[in-house]
Design a protein around this motif. Structure first.
Motif, PDB file in Angstrom:
ATOM      1  N   THR A 167       0.839  -1.172   0.000  1.00  0.00           N
ATOM      2  CA  THR A 167       0.000   0.000   0.000  1.00  0.00           C
ATOM      3  C   THR A 167       0.887   1.239   0.000  1.00  0.00           C
ATOM      4  O   THR A 167       2.115   1.129   0.017  1.00  0.00           O
ATOM      5  CB  THR A 167      -0.976  -0.023   1.196  1.00  0.00           C
ATOM      6  N   LYS A 168       0.295   2.383  -0.047  1.00  0.00           N
ATOM      7  CA  LYS A 168       1.107   3.608  -0.022  1.00  0.00           C
ATOM      8  C   LYS A 168       0.225   4.745   0.440  1.00  0.00           C
ATOM      9  O   LYS A 168      -0.875   4.927  -0.059  1.00  0.00           O
ATOM     10  CB  LYS A 168       1.663   3.896  -1.438  1.00  0.00           C
ATOM     11  N   GLY A 169       0.756   5.487   1.392  1.00  0.00           N
ATOM     12  CA  GLY A 169      -0.041   6.566   1.966  1.00  0.00           C
ATOM     13  C   GLY A 169       0.283   7.927   1.369  1.00  0.00           C
ATOM     14  O   GLY A 169       1.262   8.110   0.642  1.00  0.00           O
ATOM     15  N   GLY A 187      10.750   1.044  14.764  1.00  0.00           N
ATOM     16  CA  GLY A 187      10.161   2.377  14.768  1.00  0.00           C
ATOM     17  C   GLY A 187       9.769   2.794  16.180  1.00  0.00           C
ATOM     18  O   GLY A 187      10.579   3.326  16.956  1.00  0.00           O
ATOM     19  N   SER A 188       8.522   2.500  16.539  1.00  0.00           N
ATOM     20  CA  SER A 188       7.964   2.984  17.804  1.00  0.00           C
ATOM     21  C   SER A 188       8.833   2.604  19.015  1.00  0.00           C
ATOM     22  O   SER A 188       9.094   3.438  19.897  1.00  0.00           O
ATOM     23  CB  SER A 188       6.559   2.412  17.999  1.00  0.00           C
ATOM     24  N   ASP A 189       9.266   1.361  19.051  1.00  0.00           N
ATOM     25  CA  ASP A 189       9.976   0.899  20.239  1.00  0.00           C
ATOM     26  C   ASP A 189      11.292   1.646  20.456  1.00  0.00           C
ATOM     27  O   ASP A 189      11.741   1.816  21.592  1.00  0.00           O
ATOM     28  CB  ASP A 189      10.229  -0.607  20.124  1.00  0.00           C
ATOM     29  N   VAL A 249      17.000   2.069  12.579  1.00  0.00           N
ATOM     30  CA  VAL A 249      15.907   2.733  13.295  1.00  0.00           C
ATOM     31  C   VAL A 249      15.151   3.594  12.297  1.00  0.00           C
ATOM     32  O   VAL A 249      15.735   4.412  11.589  1.00  0.00           O
ATOM     33  CB  VAL A 249      16.410   3.552  14.498  1.00  0.00           C
ATOM     34  N   SER A 250      13.841   3.342  12.222  1.00  0.00           N
ATOM     35  CA  SER A 250      12.979   4.098  11.301  1.00  0.00           C
ATOM     36  C   SER A 250      12.342   5.239  12.089  1.00  0.00           C
ATOM     37  O   SER A 250      11.667   5.007  13.093  1.00  0.00           O
ATOM     38  CB  SER A 250      11.924   3.141  10.752  1.00  0.00           C
ATOM     39  N   ILE A 251      12.601   6.462  11.644  1.00  0.00           N
ATOM     40  CA  ILE A 251      12.076   7.630  12.364  1.00  0.00           C
ATOM     41  C   ILE A 251      10.913   8.211  11.552  1.00  0.00           C
ATOM     42  O   ILE A 251      11.034   8.400  10.335  1.00  0.00           O
ATOM     43  CB  ILE A 251      13.173   8.709  12.558  1.00  0.00           C
ATOM     44  N   ASP A 252       9.806   8.475  12.226  1.00  0.00           N
ATOM     45  CA  ASP A 252       8.609   9.037  11.574  1.00  0.00           C
ATOM     46  C   ASP A 252       8.329  10.423  12.155  1.00  0.00           C
ATOM     47  O   ASP A 252       7.409  10.598  12.954  1.00  0.00           O
ATOM     48  CB  ASP A 252       7.394   8.131  11.825  1.00  0.00           C
ATOM     49  N   PRO A 253       9.077  11.432  11.754  1.00  0.00           N
ATOM     50  CA  PRO A 253       8.871  12.757  12.344  1.00  0.00           C
ATOM     51  C   PRO A 253       7.867  13.624  11.569  1.00  0.00           C
ATOM     52  O   PRO A 253       7.640  13.417  10.376  1.00  0.00           O
ATOM     53  CB  PRO A 253      10.270  13.378  12.265  1.00  0.00           C
ATOM     54  N   CYS A 256       6.144  15.077   4.045  1.00  0.00           N
ATOM     55  CA  CYS A 256       6.532  14.890   2.634  1.00  0.00           C
ATOM     56  C   CYS A 256       6.035  13.574   2.052  1.00  0.00           C
ATOM     57  O   CYS A 256       6.006  13.420   0.819  1.00  0.00           O
ATOM     58  CB  CYS A 256       8.053  14.910   2.503  1.00  0.00           C
ATOM     59  N   ASP A 257       5.679  12.616   2.905  1.00  0.00           N
ATOM     60  CA  ASP A 257       5.334  11.271   2.444  1.00  0.00           C
ATOM     61  C   ASP A 257       4.247  11.301   1.363  1.00  0.00           C
ATOM     62  O   ASP A 257       3.184  11.914   1.560  1.00  0.00           O
ATOM     63  CB  ASP A 257       4.854  10.442   3.648  1.00  0.00           C
ATOM     64  N   GLY A 258       4.545  10.677   0.241  1.00  0.00           N
ATOM     65  CA  GLY A 258       3.564  10.552  -0.835  1.00  0.00           C
ATOM     66  C   GLY A 258       3.279  11.838  -1.595  1.00  0.00           C
ATOM     67  O   GLY A 258       2.425  11.851  -2.478  1.00  0.00           O
ATOM     68  N   SER A 290      14.217   9.442   3.151  1.00  0.00           N
ATOM     69  CA  SER A 290      12.955   8.859   2.702  1.00  0.00           C
ATOM     70  C   SER A 290      11.856   9.916   2.681  1.00  0.00           C
ATOM     71  O   SER A 290      11.923  10.894   3.422  1.00  0.00           O
ATOM     72  CB  SER A 290      12.574   7.719   3.652  1.00  0.00           C
ATOM     73  N   SER A 291      10.861   9.673   1.872  1.00  0.00           N
ATOM     74  CA  SER A 291       9.603  10.430   1.796  1.00  0.00           C
ATOM     75  C   SER A 291       9.698  11.633   0.858  1.00  0.00           C
ATOM     76  O   SER A 291      10.498  12.545   1.088  1.00  0.00           O
ATOM     77  CB  SER A 291       9.146  10.944   3.170  1.00  0.00           C
ATOM     78  N   GLY A 292       8.867  11.583  -0.172  1.00  0.00           N
ATOM     79  CA  GLY A 292       8.680  12.768  -1.009  1.00  0.00           C
ATOM     80  C   GLY A 292       9.255  12.700  -2.397  1.00  0.00           C
ATOM     81  O   GLY A 292       9.056  13.640  -3.183  1.00  0.00           O
TER      82      GLY A 292
HETATM   83  O1  1PR Z   1       6.563   1.353  14.809  1.00  0.00           O
HETATM   84  O2  1PR Z   1       8.273  -0.431  14.816  1.00  0.00           O
HETATM   85  O3  1PR Z   1       5.882  -0.970  14.371  1.00  0.00           O
HETATM   86  O4  1PR Z   1       7.276   0.248  12.719  1.00  0.00           O
HETATM   87  C1  1PR Z   1       6.259   0.622  11.855  1.00  0.00           C
HETATM   88  C2  1PR Z   1       6.903   1.011  10.547  1.00  0.00           C
HETATM   89  O5  1PR Z   1       5.868   1.213   9.606  1.00  0.00           O
HETATM   90  C3  1PR Z   1       7.706   2.294  10.650  1.00  0.00           C
HETATM   91  O6  1PR Z   1       8.899   2.129   9.924  1.00  0.00           O
HETATM   92  C4  1PR Z   1       6.835   3.338   9.969  1.00  0.00           C
HETATM   93  O7  1PR Z   1       7.616   4.246   9.221  1.00  0.00           O
HETATM   94  C5  1PR Z   1       5.988   2.499   9.032  1.00  0.00           C
HETATM   95  N1  1PR Z   1       4.626   3.032   8.875  1.00  0.00           N
HETATM   96  C6  1PR Z   1       3.647   2.990   9.814  1.00  0.00           C
HETATM   97  N2  1PR Z   1       2.529   3.514   9.292  1.00  0.00           N
HETATM   98  C7  1PR Z   1       2.813   3.909   8.050  1.00  0.00           C
HETATM   99  C8  1PR Z   1       1.879   4.532   7.124  1.00  0.00           C
HETATM  100  O8  1PR Z   1       2.256   4.924   6.009  1.00  0.00           O
HETATM  101  N3  1PR Z   1       0.640   4.665   7.525  1.00  0.00           N
HETATM  102  N4  1PR Z   1       4.789   3.799   6.634  1.00  0.00           N
HETATM  103  C9  1PR Z   1       4.129   3.596   7.777  1.00  0.00           C
HETATM  104  C10 1PR Z   1       5.740   4.682   6.546  1.00  0.00           C
HETATM  105  C11 1PR Z   1       7.036   5.703   5.121  1.00  0.00           C
HETATM  106  C12 1PR Z   1       8.036   5.355   4.140  1.00  0.00           C
HETATM  107  C13 1PR Z   1       7.512   5.547   2.759  1.00  0.00           C
HETATM  108  C14 1PR Z   1       8.267   6.766   2.334  1.00  0.00           C
HETATM  109  C15 1PR Z   1       8.408   6.947   0.890  1.00  0.00           C
HETATM  110  N5  1PR Z   1       6.085   4.684   5.274  1.00  0.00           N
HETATM  111  O9  1PR Z   1       8.701   4.217   4.347  1.00  0.00           O
HETATM  112  O10 1PR Z   1       7.706   4.391   2.081  1.00  0.00           O
HETATM  113  O11 1PR Z   1       7.666   7.891   2.938  1.00  0.00           O
HETATM  114  O12 1PR Z   1       7.197   7.209   0.310  1.00  0.00           O
HETATM  115  P1  1PR Z   1       7.099   8.087  -1.002  1.00  0.00           P
HETATM  116  O13 1PR Z   1       8.308   7.816  -1.804  1.00  0.00           O
HETATM  117  O14 1PR Z   1       5.866   7.577  -1.693  1.00  0.00           O
HETATM  118  O15 1PR Z   1       6.979   9.497  -0.547  1.00  0.00           O
HETATM  119  P2  1PR Z   1       6.966   0.078  14.261  1.00  0.00           P
END
Ligand code: 1PR
Length: 589
Positions: free
Chosen positions: A298-300, A405-407, A441-445, A513-515, A539-541
């Motif tokens: 999927t993709k958000g 990520g979260s942990d 480590v995946s950061i979601d800021p 920036c995501d998506g 990542s993202s954008g």
């Molecule tokens: O918190 O340890 O269970 O890990 C959850 C993982 O799932 C984290 O790495 C978090 O980034 C990811 N995640 C959770 N929810 C979403 C969501 O989209 N609803 N995805 C999600 C995050 C972000 C990128 C994406 C880029 C590039 N995805 O990885 O692929 O932003 O996208 P683009 O090129 O289309 O802009 P945990």
């Protein structure tokens, strides 16, 4: 530590190997033992060599595996090339091998400890001294040297003069060395004949250095801060510091040439150009079950993965195994799976995700990362699973790296509060066992604008584009649970702390920036990639090839990851690479 897998290593040794109780004193005497070439009896400490025995089938290869993560990748690559695998169970199995592959994983000291206690060290020395066909990989190269500084000094097998030391980040390089480099071929080594200018995949923090004493062994070097030994060859004995099983087609050719000497033509190796570490292009697959229960990519848009229709379905962009295979063929340097609902579902209950990994790793020979749901967990029956168990299952299923990520956010908050490293966080436990380079480590800021630099306790930056109310500053607030909850910690603070706690790499997303396809958040990526000395994946954008060159020119990112543009087939991976090459940015082709 090189992808340490000591826990599984020792448990394998204890369960499977009859010689585990042998005294450790042979570590000290090993070098002398190796030089004694008069081994006669079949006791584990005194072994006879059977020049050709065991399986007489030309399609069988013997594998010295002690149960660690990336050995699955080696197995997959060997099978992909049409060979069967026989596992070493006793030292005699080594001596009886027609050809032996030793994909060394684990910390140097623990590997030597188990090899010595099981009698394998002596058998290996005998096998190699008798010029039997051997291929060591990564730690399987390092262990041939005299000693290592890793948690040491610790004695090695002592077959090659030299000490294995740590890369020096003071040389301005990021440690671990993760990624693709070209080689300087020093002499004809047969298995490297197809390599030429192609890049191969390295992941390690320690390396052996070429010297006058070992030059008769060194077949190629690589430059990362300084020149290190990339491969050795003497007679039938080969070893490589890089991972052929993760180096795409060219890596498979290295394995093929070792496994099938008849395929070796008279071709002379071409000299590789001096090369820097190539910038990586990573394809990311966000994976979750749709409303019908099927696992889909999927993709958000800013993490919202549902269609904005009446049905409000989860956006479905394809099947995970197929897409990963396609991206591998298209030239992705890595593939990442993020199990995006892992934070609320127990990943080990999510067997389809494990199946996805297993199937993907059978045909994809570049590094695979998997993330989502890596944390301690107690299931409905009260059974407790540590985050290490969850990660181990991912590694066993074919992952080369796991992403937390979260942990990691909770662990960093706790560490900032207490200043105590408990060793109990998922990050610390997994990096201790599998090595820093296996832990991302995946950061979601999310960007939060402020008026002045001191308006918050977190690191702020002066933004390139002012905020909606003309704000000139911003901080980047970390979130958990897929962006659903903001936490009292900034991306800068998190990045610094997770590096200390054992992360080997940072996957830096940006919810804003995501998506959106408008380019990476250069401010954020510059901030973080300047703050840490481990590799940072931007990542993202991404929405156009120019966004990739921009991020590499303006920041110190080591890799750039994209999802949407690849899934929607807007920009092929090869176009991104062609553009980067045109802009003078080194990439793997
Ligand atoms: O918190 O340890 O269970 O890990 C959850 C993982 O799932 C984290 O790495 C978090 O980034 C990811 N995640 C959770 N929810 C979403 C969501 O989209 N609803 N995805 C999600 C995050 C972000 C990128 C994406 C880029 C590039 N995805 O990885 O692929 O932003 O996208 P683009 O090129 O289309 O802009 P945990």
């Amino acid at each position: 530590m090189e992808a340490a897998a000591y826990a599984s290593f020792t448990s394998f040794a204890t369960k499977s190997l009859p010689f585990y109780s042998i005294s450790q004193s042979s570590i000290i005497n090993l070098r002398q033992n190796c030089h004694k070439n008069t081994l006669k009896s079949k006791s584990p400490r005194n072994l006879v060599i059977c020049a050709s025995s065991g399986s007489s089938s030309g399609s069988v290869v013997t594998l010295l595996d002690y149960g660690a993560g990336n050995v699955r990748s080696v197995r997959n690559a060997i099978r992909y090339l049409g060979f069967e695998i026989e596992d070493v169970r006793t030292p005699e199995d080594i001596l009886n091998a027609d050809r032996l592959i030793f994909p060394g994983v684990g910390a140097f000291a623990s590997a030597m400890d188990v090899l010595t206690k099981t009698g394998m060290a002596e058998a290996l020395c005998t096998y190699i001294k008798n010029d039997r066909p051997f291929l060591g990989i990564c730690l399987g190269l390092q262990l041939l040297f005299e000693s290592s500084e890793e948690n040491g000094p610790v004695n090695g097998l002592g077959l090659i003069p030299g000490v294995v030391g740590r890369f020096k980040s003071s040389n301005g390089i990021r440690v671990p060395h993760i990624g693709w480099n070209a080689l300087q071929v020093a002499k004809d080594s047969e298995i490297l004949d197809d390599i030429g200018d192609h890049h191969v995949y390295f992941v390690h923090s320690y390396r052996a250095m070429p010297s006058d004493d070992n030059k008769e062994w060194v077949s190629s070097t690589c430059n990362y801060g300084d020149d290190f030994v990339a491969s050795i060859r003497r007679g039938n004995v080969h070893a490589v510091q890089f991972h052929p099983e993760k180096s795409g087609d060219v890596g498979l050719s290295v394995l093929r040439r070792f496994l099938n000497p008849k395929s070796r033509g008279a071709k002379k190796p071409t000299q590789g150009k001096a090369s820097k570490l190539a910038k990586r292009v990573i394809a990311c697959l966000d994976v979750r079950a749709n409303d019908k229960g099927d696992l889909v990519v999927t993709k958000g848009d800013q993490y919202d993965v549902r269609e904005h229709t009446k049905e409000n379905e989860v956006r479905n962009l394809g099947k995970p195994v197929e897409l990963a295979g396609q991206y591998y063929k298209d030239g992705a340097d890595e593939v990442s799976f993020l199990n995006i609902t892992g934070f609320r579902d127990f990943p080990l209950g999510d067997l389809p995700m494990l199946q996805v990994l297993r199937h993907t790793s059978e045909n994809v020979f570049v590094p695979l990362t998997v993330g989502g749901g890596i944390r301690d967990f107690t299931d409905a029956n009260g059974r407790y699973y540590s985050s290490l168990e969850v990660a181990s299952e991912y590694f066993r299923s074919g992952a080369d790296k796991i992403s937390i990520g979260s942990d990691a956010v909770y662990a960093a908050e706790e560490y900032i509060k207490t200043k105590v490293k408990t060793g109990k966080s998922s990050l610390e436990q997994i990096s201790k066992v599998y090595g820093n380079q296996a832990v991302v480590v995946s950061i979601d800021p999310r960007r939060v604008y402020v008026k002045g630099p001191n308006d918050v306790q977190f690191k702020t930056i002066r933004v390139t584009k002012p905020g909606p109310n003309g704000e000139e500053y911003a901080w980047y607030q970390c979130t958990v649970n897929g962006g659903r909850e903001g936490r009292p910690i900034g991306a800068y603070e998190l990045a610094k702390v997770v590096e200390e706690l054992g992360a080997g790499e940072i996957l830096l997303n940006c919810i804003d920036c995501d998506g959106q396809g408008k380019g990476f958040d250069i401010d954020l990526i510059k901030l973080i990639s300047d703050a840490v000395s481990i590799p940072v994946i931007a990542s993202s954008g991404a929405g156009a090839v120019e966004h990739f060159s921009e991020v590499f020119m303006k920041t110190n990112a080591s890799a750039a990851l994209a999802a949407g543009i690849f899934h929607r087939k807007e920009v092929p991976i090869q176009s991104v690479k062609a553009h980067l090459l045109k802009e003078g940015i080194e990439v793997r082709i």
